[in-house]
Design a protein around this motif. Structure first.
Motif, PDB file in Angstrom:
ATOM      1  N   ASP A  10      30.561 -61.827  22.916  1.00  0.00           N
ATOM      2  CA  ASP A  10      30.474 -62.091  21.478  1.00  0.00           C
ATOM      3  C   ASP A  10      31.195 -63.366  21.081  1.00  0.00           C
ATOM      4  N   HIS A  11      32.150 -63.797  21.898  1.00  0.00           N
ATOM      5  CA  HIS A  11      32.904 -65.017  21.590  1.00  0.00           C
ATOM      6  C   HIS A  11      32.432 -66.208  22.412  1.00  0.00           C
ATOM      7  N   GLY A  12      31.216 -66.146  22.893  1.00  0.00           N
ATOM      8  CA  GLY A  12      30.595 -67.323  23.494  1.00  0.00           C
ATOM      9  C   GLY A  12      30.767 -67.491  24.981  1.00  0.00           C
TER      10      GLY A  12
END
Length: 510
Positions: free
Chosen positions: A469-471
């Motif tokens: 979700d944070h890349g």
């Protein structure tokens, strides 16, 4: 701690390492193969594998066990010079069995491919499978002479080379010949297998002949044929019944899917994904189980012959503990990362389907396999055989029954796999407990590793989704989660007073 090359731990670690490399290479091979031929043709190829197992059961499996047991016995009694006679006799029996069976299979290949396998496109591959089985039998008979005498490194090296050669031969032939259609594609895959079996059979034969040169010539003992038959016949018949039920089960899956209304192509693709992608991915960590069995069984037999039940109990405990400590966290990791790995490696969104219940079934089947090996080692082969046959029959019946229900589909096979594995574990443990007079050490075998694996799996799941979700890329996130999960699992075990280092204690040795 320096390990003796004849120790149980050394042999287990060596074969585990070889098996892990082989399975990893086989896993990569399946990925590349699935991308080259697709899920449908993978399903056709999978239909032939049970046929190979049945043919080997009819001809070689019982003889390989006889070669291994007699080789171990003669070597222990200082009669290693009789090993060539034992191998020569078993090779002769194998050829006498193989020739008529292969002739019947060749003449009936059309009926077998259409009526039994349910797809005429398997006929050419079936014909090419016959020389592959012949070479595999010769290879395995030589290989088990080495295992029986404790010389693990030569067959381990050959097995490793065989995996590399199989990958190169099959994929190379597919790229070079570019076959069109399912029948030719499956035939080319089997042809590549024949190439690697030629290498293994010839290499092991040459290695044994070199070993034989240093042995004094000894005539075979009287009654050798009777001894071979007493070992080979019950084991071969048991393997045959088990493989027949397994083959029927494999053929039944796509047929039941079609009967429930699924298109033939979709049914074969679903079968290919389940048996050619998802299950092999889950079975990769089980390399340790097979390696441990090859080394453990002869040592259990030796302890049982000496009446040392204390050693038998200790080895049973170590085997069960090792199975839990290694397989449980592996299943937890694959339950979380398996769907992503299936999508990245196989390019299939369905490769992660049913992965949670399948992981439970794989874990239970590992326990069942270990306990079956214990029964074989202590001379309770008939009990192990009957339990295996009963479980195979239960799985077959449940697969037919559950998959025939509306809307159940492959879930019926998964449920049958889990339930039959649980039954096998229960039956085998009852027999082992009766012989060893031991109780299950539930905390060390189940509670501690299960809690640690559960904690590790839950944290890995949270961490993986957080990183994605944070890349962070899925590959990098999966690698980080695997490393974190291992550290957390070991810490959780240590906190419960069950360090993995216990497995390295000298009780695992001879």
């Amino acid at each position: 701690m320096k390990l003796s090359r004849s120790s149980l731990l050394y042999g287990t670690l060596l074969l585990t390492g070889v098996s892990l490399v082989s399975q990893t290479l086989g896993f990569v091979y399946r990925i590349l193969l699935s991308r080259l031929v697709g899920a449908e043709y993978m399903g056709l190829y999978q239909l032939l594998m049970p046929v190979s197992a049945v043919l080997l059961s009819l001809t070689a499996i019982g003889l390989t066990v006889a070669v291994s047991n007699l080789s171990a016995e003669y070597a222990a009694r200082g009669k290693a010079g009789a090993l060539p006679a034992v191998l020569r006799r078993c090779l002769g029996i194998f050829l006498l069995l193989f020739v008529p069976i292969a002739l019947v299979a060749a003449l009936g290949s059309d009926w077998i491919s259409t009526a039994l396998l349910g797809d005429a496109r398997t006929q050419l591959g079936l014909l090419l499978l016959l020389p592959c089985v012949l070479l595999t039998g010769v290879e395995n008979l030589h290989k088990h002479v080495f295992y029986g005498t404790g010389r693990i490194r030569p067959p381990a090296a050959v097995e490793l080379c065989e995996q590399f050669l199989r990958t190169g031969a099959v994929l190379g032939l597919l790229v070079l010949l570019r076959p069109r259609g399912g029948e030719r594609t499956v035939a080319v895959i089997v042809l590549g297998m024949v190439v690697c079996e030629i290498f293994s059979a010839v290499t092991l034969t040459v290695l044994f002949q070199r070993q034989r040169a240093g042995l004094p010539s000894m005539p075979p003992e009287k009654g050798l044929n009777r001894r071979i038959a007493s070992i080979a016949v019950p084991i071969g018949l048991t393997a045959l019944l088990g493989n027949l039920m397994g083959s029927t089960n494999a053929v039944l899956i796509p047929k039941q899917l079609v009967a429930s209304g699924v298109d033939v192509t979709q049914a074969m693709s679903a079968f290919g994904v389940l048996c050619g992608m998802t299950l092999p991915m889950l079975c990769m960590p089980t390399a340790f189980i097979g390696a441990m069995g090859l080394v453990l069984v002869p040592r259990l037999a030796r302890s049982a012959a000496l009446g040392r039940l204390d050693r038998v109990r200790d080895r049973v405990h170590k085997a069960m503990q090792a199975t839990s400590l290694l397989i449980m966290p592996s299943m937890a990791l694959l339950v979380v990362l398996g769907p992503t790995l299936g999508r990245l490696l196989f390019r299939s969104e369905q490769a992660g389907d049913y992965i949670l219940p399948l992981s439970v079934g794989v874990l239970l089947s590992c326990y069942q396999s270990v306990l079956s090996g214990v029964l074989n080692g202590v001379g309770r082969q008939q009990a192990a055989a009957w339990n295996a046959i009963l479980c195979g029959g239960v799985q077959l019946a449940l697969t037919w029954l559950l998959m025939g229900l509306p809307g159940v589909g492959l879930g019926g096979y998964v449920a049958a796999f889990v339930l039959s594995s649980a039954l096998g574990l229960l039956l085998n443990w009852c027999q082992v407990a009766r012989y060893t007079h031991m109780r299950p050490r539930l905390f060390q075998w189940c509670t501690a590793p299960a809690l640690a694996a559960l904690l590790s799996g839950l944290c890995i799941n949270l961490l993986f989704h957080f990183l994605v979700d944070h890349g962070v890329g899925e590959v990098a996130a999966a690698g980080a989660c695997a490393l974190f999960g291992c550290v957390e699992y070991l810490a959780a075990l240590s906190a419960q007073g069950t360090p993995v280092g216990d497995l390295l204690r000298p009780s695992l040795r001879n």
